[in-house]
Scaffold this motif. Structure first.
Motif, PDB file in Angstrom:
ATOM      1  N   ILE A 192     -17.733 -28.306  12.453  1.00 30.44           N
ATOM      2  CA  ILE A 192     -18.562 -27.544  12.154  1.00 30.44           C
ATOM      3  C   ILE A 192     -19.371 -27.151  13.103  1.00 30.44           C
ATOM      4  CG2 ILE A 192     -20.776 -27.321  10.480  1.00 30.44           C
ATOM      5  CD1 ILE A 192     -18.779 -28.436   8.062  1.00 30.44           C
ATOM      6  N   GLY A 193     -19.941 -28.305  13.639  1.00 26.00           N
ATOM      7  CA  GLY A 193     -20.912 -28.264  14.675  1.00 26.00           C
ATOM      8  C   GLY A 193     -20.483 -27.446  16.014  1.00 26.00           C
ATOM      9  N   VAL A 194     -19.167 -27.425  16.436  1.00 27.76           N
ATOM     10  CA  VAL A 194     -18.916 -26.696  17.283  1.00 27.76           C
ATOM     11  C   VAL A 194     -18.591 -25.185  16.907  1.00 27.76           C
ATOM     12  CG1 VAL A 194     -16.569 -26.221  18.858  1.00 27.76           C
ATOM     13  CG2 VAL A 194     -17.303 -28.692  18.675  1.00 27.76           C
ATOM     14  N   VAL A 224     -22.294 -23.730  17.262  1.00 26.48           N
ATOM     15  CA  VAL A 224     -22.703 -23.547  18.473  1.00 26.48           C
ATOM     16  C   VAL A 224     -21.866 -22.147  19.155  1.00 26.48           C
ATOM     17  CG1 VAL A 224     -22.704 -24.194  21.108  1.00 26.48           C
ATOM     18  CG2 VAL A 224     -23.255 -25.776  19.121  1.00 26.48           C
ATOM     19  N   ALA A 225     -20.610 -22.229  18.729  1.00 25.62           N
ATOM     20  CA  ALA A 225     -19.885 -21.103  19.505  1.00 25.62           C
ATOM     21  C   ALA A 225     -20.198 -19.709  18.675  1.00 25.62           C
ATOM     22  CB  ALA A 225     -18.574 -21.251  18.915  1.00 25.62           C
ATOM     23  N   VAL A 226     -20.622 -19.652  17.492  1.00 28.52           N
ATOM     24  CA  VAL A 226     -21.178 -18.465  16.791  1.00 28.52           C
ATOM     25  C   VAL A 226     -22.556 -18.154  17.311  1.00 28.52           C
ATOM     26  CG1 VAL A 226     -21.869 -17.629  14.298  1.00 28.52           C
ATOM     27  CG2 VAL A 226     -19.812 -18.764  14.686  1.00 28.52           C
ATOM     28  N   ALA A 227     -23.514 -19.116  17.223  1.00 29.63           N
ATOM     29  CA  ALA A 227     -24.505 -18.745  17.916  1.00 29.63           C
ATOM     30  C   ALA A 227     -24.670 -18.179  19.519  1.00 29.63           C
ATOM     31  CB  ALA A 227     -25.482 -19.977  17.938  1.00 29.63           C
ATOM     32  N   TYR A 260     -12.904 -40.960   8.798  1.00 30.08           N
ATOM     33  CA  TYR A 260     -13.014 -40.257  10.017  1.00 30.08           C
ATOM     34  C   TYR A 260     -12.660 -38.707   9.616  1.00 30.08           C
ATOM     35  CZ  TYR A 260     -12.309 -44.039  13.133  1.00 30.08           C
ATOM     36  OH  TYR A 260     -12.722 -45.165  13.805  1.00 30.08           O
ATOM     37  N   ALA A 261     -12.101 -38.275   8.574  1.00 28.07           N
ATOM     38  CA  ALA A 261     -11.888 -36.909   8.156  1.00 28.07           C
ATOM     39  C   ALA A 261     -13.266 -36.285   8.412  1.00 28.07           C
ATOM     40  CB  ALA A 261     -10.996 -36.786   7.238  1.00 28.07           C
ATOM     41  N   VAL A 262     -14.251 -37.042   7.629  1.00 31.27           N
ATOM     42  CA  VAL A 262     -15.698 -36.340   7.176  1.00 31.27           C
ATOM     43  C   VAL A 262     -16.242 -36.153   8.811  1.00 31.27           C
ATOM     44  CG1 VAL A 262     -18.028 -37.046   6.410  1.00 31.27           C
ATOM     45  CG2 VAL A 262     -15.905 -37.324   4.955  1.00 31.27           C
ATOM     46  N   VAL A 263     -16.086 -37.132   9.755  1.00 30.55           N
ATOM     47  CA  VAL A 263     -16.713 -37.115  11.004  1.00 30.55           C
ATOM     48  C   VAL A 263     -16.062 -35.880  11.742  1.00 30.55           C
ATOM     49  CG1 VAL A 263     -17.151 -38.151  13.244  1.00 30.55           C
ATOM     50  CG2 VAL A 263     -17.330 -39.471  11.069  1.00 30.55           C
ATOM     51  N   GLY A 264     -14.694 -35.867  11.535  1.00 32.26           N
ATOM     52  CA  GLY A 264     -13.817 -34.609  12.293  1.00 32.26           C
ATOM     53  C   GLY A 264     -14.502 -33.198  11.764  1.00 32.26           C
ATOM     54  N   LEU A 265     -14.558 -33.375  10.515  1.00 34.75           N
ATOM     55  CA  LEU A 265     -15.156 -31.890   9.745  1.00 34.75           C
ATOM     56  C   LEU A 265     -16.454 -31.844  10.527  1.00 34.75           C
ATOM     57  CD1 LEU A 265     -14.587 -29.676   7.695  1.00 34.75           C
ATOM     58  CD2 LEU A 265     -15.686 -30.946   5.818  1.00 34.75           C
ATOM     59  N   LEU A 266     -17.334 -32.582  10.460  1.00 34.56           N
ATOM     60  CA  LEU A 266     -18.850 -32.445  11.011  1.00 34.56           C
ATOM     61  C   LEU A 266     -18.559 -31.843  12.216  1.00 34.56           C
ATOM     62  CD1 LEU A 266     -20.805 -35.141   9.201  1.00 34.56           C
ATOM     63  CD2 LEU A 266     -20.884 -32.702   8.896  1.00 34.56           C
ATOM     64  N   ALA A 267     -17.607 -32.567  13.238  1.00 29.11           N
ATOM     65  CA  ALA A 267     -17.725 -32.038  14.832  1.00 29.11           C
ATOM     66  C   ALA A 267     -17.199 -30.680  14.816  1.00 29.11           C
ATOM     67  CB  ALA A 267     -16.783 -32.813  15.276  1.00 29.11           C
TER      68      ALA A 267
END
Length: 131
Positions: free
Chosen positions: A25-27, A30-33, A16-23
């Protein structure tokens, strides 16, 4: 005796930590873009840019257009029967498994019965006549 339980729980929460980390990073991506796009774009409002248009054509007449409800009903009926067909494929694989034949057959006929009643209702209301 407690060590295997702790190890299993640790592995469970690590996934779950890996999934949370990927989420996260994805957010952040998108915010930086979006932030970079907002900072780098030119902002020069002109009357032509503020004019409402659709498909490159200037609007003519009222902004209110009448649409027929029957088009939405056809789309809704299509979605219902598309979901029905998607439901039939997994049912066919479960039906082929030993021990599930009679129960899944009855369930599917009940499901198809509900869809048939809905289709009959739409037909009786005249929804399916194209005029």
């Amino acid at each position: 005796m407690r060590e295997p339980t702790v190890a299993v729980a640790s592995d469970y929460f690590d996934s779950y930590a890996v999934v949370g980390l990927l989420a996260v990073i994805g957010v952040l991506f998108v915010a930086v873009a979006f932030g970079a796009g907002r900072l780098l774009r030119p902002v020069v409002p002109t009357p032509e840019k503020l004019l409402t248009y659709e498909c490159g054509v200037d609007p003519v007449g009222e902004g209110w257009a009448h649409t027929q409800v029957r088009y939405y009903v056809y789309a809704f009926l299509y979605v219902i029967f598309a979901v029905d067909s998607i439901f039939l494929f997994p049912w066919a694989t479960v039906f082929a498994a030993p021990g599930y034949g009679a129960a899944t057959l009855v369930e599917m006929f009940i499901f198809l019965g509900f869809l048939a009643v809905g289709l009959l209702y739409a037909y009786k209301k005249g929804v399916l006549t194209w005029t």
